[in-house]
Enzyme design. Structure first.
Site, PDB file in Angstrom:
ATOM      1  CD  GLN A 196      -3.047  -1.046   0.396  1.00 50.87           C
ATOM      2  OE1 GLN A 196      -3.191  -0.067  -0.327  1.00 50.87           O
ATOM      3  NE2 GLN A 196      -3.895  -2.036   0.396  1.00 50.87           N
ATOM      4  CB  CYS A 321      -8.575   0.542  -4.638  1.00 50.12           C
ATOM      5  SG  CYS A 321      -7.995  -0.736  -5.749  1.00 50.12           S
TER       6      CYS A 321
HETATM    7  N1  SAH Z   1      -4.144  -7.203   0.540  1.00 48.17           N
HETATM    8  C1  SAH Z   1      -2.892  -6.674   0.064  1.00 48.17           C
HETATM    9  C2  SAH Z   1      -2.816  -6.562  -1.465  1.00 48.17           C
HETATM   10  C3  SAH Z   1      -3.951  -5.889  -2.149  1.00 48.17           C
HETATM   11  S1  SAH Z   1      -3.650  -5.443  -3.832  1.00 48.17           S
HETATM   12  C4  SAH Z   1      -2.573  -5.357   0.731  1.00 48.17           C
HETATM   13  O1  SAH Z   1      -3.398  -4.770   1.389  1.00 48.17           O
HETATM   14  O2  SAH Z   1      -1.436  -4.902   0.602  1.00 48.17           O
HETATM   15  C5  SAH Z   1      -4.407  -6.709  -4.728  1.00 48.17           C
HETATM   16  C6  SAH Z   1      -3.561  -7.953  -4.853  1.00 48.17           C
HETATM   17  O3  SAH Z   1      -4.315  -8.914  -5.617  1.00 48.17           O
HETATM   18  C7  SAH Z   1      -2.238  -7.777  -5.597  1.00 48.17           C
HETATM   19  O4  SAH Z   1      -1.187  -8.249  -4.771  1.00 48.17           O
HETATM   20  C8  SAH Z   1      -2.388  -8.669  -6.845  1.00 48.17           C
HETATM   21  O5  SAH Z   1      -1.176  -9.316  -7.213  1.00 48.17           O
HETATM   22  C9  SAH Z   1      -3.410  -9.682  -6.393  1.00 48.17           C
HETATM   23  N2  SAH Z   1      -4.213 -10.344  -7.422  1.00 48.17           N
HETATM   24  C10 SAH Z   1      -4.655  -9.831  -8.601  1.00 48.17           C
HETATM   25  N3  SAH Z   1      -5.437 -10.713  -9.237  1.00 48.17           N
HETATM   26  C11 SAH Z   1      -5.514 -11.829  -8.456  1.00 48.17           C
HETATM   27  C12 SAH Z   1      -6.182 -13.086  -8.580  1.00 48.17           C
HETATM   28  N4  SAH Z   1      -6.935 -13.367  -9.631  1.00 48.17           N
HETATM   29  N5  SAH Z   1      -6.048 -13.982  -7.582  1.00 48.17           N
HETATM   30  C13 SAH Z   1      -5.284 -13.711  -6.487  1.00 48.17           C
HETATM   31  N6  SAH Z   1      -4.627 -12.524  -6.319  1.00 48.17           N
HETATM   32  C14 SAH Z   1      -4.733 -11.605  -7.294  1.00 48.17           C
END
Ligand code: SAH
Length: 366
Positions: A196, A321
């Site tokens: 983040q 988001c």
């Molecule tokens: N929860 C974390 C990351 C959120 S961002 C935080 O708060 O920091 C969203 C995340 O979803 C990213 O790390 C991205 O790599 C992952 N992502 C995107 N598509 C996905 C999918 N189909 N399955 C699993 N993860 C996925």
């Protein structure tokens, strides 16, 4: 907090209410205390002109034209200063900016990540080919001007695409990653993992999300789209177990390291697509009490939501988001027997059009 900033919050509040009010009450957006210089991740595209000038900038919206930028009021100030030094040094080292049309030149992008609490700083230099002329002299010069840099990584991206990072990486200086502290837990962040961008607001966001889950220590918790494991790990002290799934393998590696860093025995992370993974778990009869989900801006998938509903956790905490995709996904949850209880917007990206929301859903008891 200035008048303009509070007006921007009002605008965001209205936007969220329009989309989410049909489902539940929308609490007042949580703003930043000091809405400047908050971005801990700064990206600059390296460009040049025919006269030999070199500059750092950003792509013009919807195009590949580079608009030069020296300073941005949202960026971490040290990060902007380091970018300026890299550009200055490029001139003395006679490095050419990479040209996307010809595929020639050396440096493509500069990425800086700063850790709010530990003060560690990572510089990722994205180059077009796996060669770095006068490598050690360049590193010496850069770290002499910025001793606050703790690690420098070279990332090789030879593809002519708009993707910033390539696959191959080499650590040129330091340990190759940074560590930061969030909600009292320590996290390793590598160049390719999602983290983040706004530390202050992320802590507020996570505290709300974890508060919504109202964990008592007996719950099996699922953390979907888990990144480097931040939400699951921050929630783990009050959970029986935490299982996370994330698509990006580098982020999963970081997440597993983060379990060790925090000495956690009840947390595990797996690599995979959230929908595929949940479908398998649902088919095998696995149950979770609470599901945290934090998908990318495009939202979740039908497969994921259907599988979660099949498992019937008593609470789903949806962090989003992308308000449009959130509204779409809330509709699906509603149809499948979930009540949308409340929505808390948080201003993670001050002065931009984006808003982050946390939504609590509870299973309707039949
Ligand atoms: N929860 C974390 C990351 C959120 S961002 C935080 O708060 O920091 C969203 C995340 O979803 C990213 O790390 C991205 O790599 C992952 N992502 C995107 N598509 C996905 C999918 N189909 N399955 C699993 N993860 C996925």
């Amino acid at each position: 907090m200035g008048k303009k900033y509070s007006e921007s919050l009002e605008y965001k509040q209205k936007m969220i209410e329009k989309l989410i009010r049909p489902f539940c009450k929308v609490n007042k957006i949580i703003g930043m205390d000091e809405p400047y210089f908050y971005r801990n991740k700064v990206h600059a595209v390296v460009g040049g002109d025919r006269k030999g000038n070199i500059y750092a900038g950003t792509y013009e919206a919807g195009s590949h034209k580079i608009v030069p930028i020296d300073k941005c009021l949202l960026d971490n100030e040290k990060a902007d200063a380091i970018i300026a030094t890299v550009i200055k040094l490029m001139k003395s080292f006679k490095y050419r900016p990479y040209n996307e049309d010809t595929g020639r030149g050396f440096l493509r992008h500069i990425l800086i990540r700063t850790a709010e609490v530990t003060g560690e700083i990572m510089v990722t230099l994205v180059v077009g080919e796996n060669i770095f002329p006068s490598k050690s002299n360049f590193i010496k010069a850069l770290t002499a001007e910025h001793p606050e840099i703790t690690t420098i990584v070279m990332n090789v991206n030879s593809k002519r695409t708009s993707m910033v990072l390539g696959e191959k990486e080499e650590t040129l200086y330091g340990k190759g990653y940074i560590e930061d502290i969030l909600c009292g837990k320590r996290f390793r962040i590598s160049s390719k993992s999602f983290y983040q961008v706004n530390h202050e607001q992320t802590e507020k966001l996570y505290n709300i999300a974890i508060g919504y889950a109202a964990l008592t220590g007996k719950e099996n918790v699922f953390d979907a789209y888990s990144g480097i494991g931040t939400i699951g790990i921050c929630a783990s002290d009050n959970a029986l177990s935490v299982t996370g799934v994330e698509l990006n393998r580098d982020a999963v590696k970081d997440a597993l390291t983060n379990c060790k860093l925090n000495n956690l025995k009840n947390v595990k992370f797996m690599a995979g697509d959230a929908g595929e993974h949940m479908e398998k778990e649902a088919a095998s009869g696995r149950k979770y009490d609470v599901v945290f989900m934090d998908p990318p801006r495009s939202g979740s998938s039908l497969k994921f939501i259907n599988s979660v509903c099949k498992m019937a956790p008593s609470k789903v905490v949806y962090i989003s988001c992308g308000p449009e995709s959130l509204a779409r996904d809330l509709q699906l949850f509603k149809k499948k027997g979930y009540r949308v209880v409340e929505c808390q917007p948080v201003d993670m990206f001050g002065w931009t059009g984006h808003v982050e929301c946390v939504v609590l859903l509870t299973k309707v008891q039949k």
